[in-house]
Write an enzyme that holds these catalytic residues in place. Structure first.
Site, PDB file in Angstrom:
ATOM      1  CG  ASP A 196      -1.705  -1.245   1.411  1.00  0.00           C
ATOM      2  OD1 ASP A 196      -2.016  -1.902   0.407  1.00  0.00           O
ATOM      3  OD2 ASP A 196      -2.009  -1.576   2.569  1.00  0.00           O
ATOM      4  CD  GLU A 357      -8.704  -2.852  -1.485  1.00  0.00           C
ATOM      5  OE1 GLU A 357      -9.466  -2.987  -0.511  1.00  0.00           O
ATOM      6  OE2 GLU A 357      -7.722  -3.592  -1.708  1.00  0.00           O
TER       7      GLU A 357
END
Length: 467
Positions: A196, A357
């Site tokens: 991430d 997402e």
């Protein structure tokens, strides 16, 4: 590091190793395989035209002189990444350039092109390693045209039959595998398990803020920061926020941070805990320490449908900052000038095809780009799609996929992206995670960076993930 060989053995001999433009002779006492072509960054020097290296210019293959005094671009153009052959085949390889394109033959001319994924392209971009005319050198035979080899002719690279000009053909088609002129960006860029990544250019340096990975259930509790001036060499600044001692109401599942700068302070937004909340912490330094100014979540669980995860802070050219987030549904809102509050009544919801997402917004010219991740981070099919709009809230026009797996290179699940522009340029980079190679999964991931290119109409070219 794997090597690709034609299977023939040679007894002990003297092997010529070329480092840069310097020839070094080294004694070898053990048996060695001929036609050895290791994977990774390499340069290929012509056997019969010393000092001339295989390179590309204007997307066409050639040989050209390269020295330690050559420009960075020339040295990069004379460096390729050797990978297992895209079309398979025992002892076969493919060559990827720094721009993500691949060396292939078309109409018997060698050129760089983007991998289209077709069977024809994969075969055209695959070459089988054969022993060269000089000790330790290699020749490269076409996977789909046996008997034709990469050969320089008038300094240009062609795929010619071995019956052409038998007096010099073997030498014209032989190359020494040497130390690369440019070492290249080694993947992963951050050593260890991280995911991430949020990449940003702050205060004259590039920074990456990742999720610390490798924990069952993504249960890590600490955030770290890494910085670089060249996107190659990264400094580990250690823990900048530990949810347990630094955030009294959160102590686990520290995921997917993002950072913004305003009013001489840095604002660090992050997901935490199984309840799916988004918090904010502040500091006067991009490397912290960060402290919690609110004592509560900024975006609490249940504020809207879906999970309140994966925040991204975007500041427009007019100075207005926005916060994006979501899983299942995508949300955005204007941040107040304090950067730690917003009007919940002003939250916008976006309908984006395939959205899962990790929304990330950037602006180029007058166009806003909303990139996002599709599928599940535990799936090898996790990938990046994007849309464009004329405002930070859209309306958004879906443009398709820009980053996806490449199983021929062992690259799986490349997504949860962030994007940065090099200062004073129109050069852009995309940071993302993928399954750690070779045996990673959805909780064992690694961070890498590739350059991102635009077409003339402003759309994004598919990103070629590299090793």
């Amino acid at each position: 590091m794997p090597s690709f060989r034609n299977g023939r053995r040679q007894v002990a001999r003297l092997t010529a190793l070329v480092v840069g433009a310097t020839l070094i002779t080294v004694g070898v006492t053990q048996q060695a395989f001929a036609a050895d072509l290791p994977t990774g960054a390499r340069s290929l020097q012509s056997v019969n035209v010393p000092g001339q290296y295989l390179r590309h210019a204007d997307y066409l293959g050639s040989i050209a002189a390269v020295t330690s005094g050559s420009s960075t671009q020339a040295r990069s153009d004379a460096t390729v990444t050797v990978t297992p052959g895209l079309a398979g085949g025992t002892g076969c390889v493919s060559f990827q350039a720094a721009n993500g394109m691949w060396l292939r033959h078309r109409d018997y001319r060698l050129r760089l092109e983007t991998n289209s994924g077709t069977a024809t392209f994969l075969a055209d971009a695959t070459f089988c390693v054969r022993e060269g005319s000089a000790s330790g050198s290699v020749r490269l035979e076409a996977f789909n045209y046996p008997g034709r080899f990469i050969r320089h002719r008038d300094y240009q690279l062609w795929l010619d039959p071995s019956t052409t000009n038998p007096t010099t053909f073997a030498e014209d088609s032989s190359f020494r595998v040497v130390t690369p002129w440019i070492a290249g960006r080694r993947s992963p860029v951050i050593k260890g398990l991280y995911a991430d990544p949020n990449i940003a250019f702050l205060n004259g340096r590039y920074y990456i803020y990742p999720t610390t990975d490798g924990y069952e259930g993504w249960s890590g509790s600490r955030f770290k920061a890494f910085s670089s001036t060249d996107l190659v060499n990264w400094t580990d600044h250690g823990t900048i926020l530990d949810l347990g001692p630094h955030v009294s109401w959160a102590d686990d599942r520290a995921w997917a941070p993002t950072i913004a700068y305003r009013h001489d302070r840095y604002y660090f937004y992050f997901y935490f805990s199984a309840a799916a909340n988004i918090g904010v912490a502040t500091s006067t330094s991009p490397t912290g320490p960060f402290t919690d100014p609110l004592g509560r979540p900024l975006v609490p669980a249940g504020l809207r449908s879906g999970q309140m995860i994966d925040p991204h802070a975007f500041t427009d050219t007019d100075g207005q900052s926005y916060l994006y987030w979501g899983n299942g549904s995508a949300y955005a809102v204007r941040l107040n000038p304090d950067m730690t509050s917003f009007d919940p009544a002003q939250i916008r919801t976006f309908g984006l095809p395939n959205f899962r997402e990790a929304p990330f917004v950037f602006k180029r010219g007058s166009t806003y780009y909303l990139t996002y991740s599709v599928d599940d981070t535990r799936s090898e099919n996790y990938h990046v799609e994007y849309a464009t709009g004329t405002t930070p809230f859209g309306p958004w026009t879906h443009r398709g996929t820009i980053l996806a797996k490449n199983l021929s290179l062992g690259i799986r699940g490349p997504a949860h992206q962030s994007i940065v522009k090099a200062p004073d340029s129109d050069t852009w980079y995309i940071a993302y995670h993928r399954f750690a190679i070779p045996a990673g999964n959805g909780t064992n991931r690694e961070v890498t960076i590739d350059q991102m290119w635009f077409n003339a109409d402003g759309t994004i070219r598919p990103v070629a993930p590299t090793l």
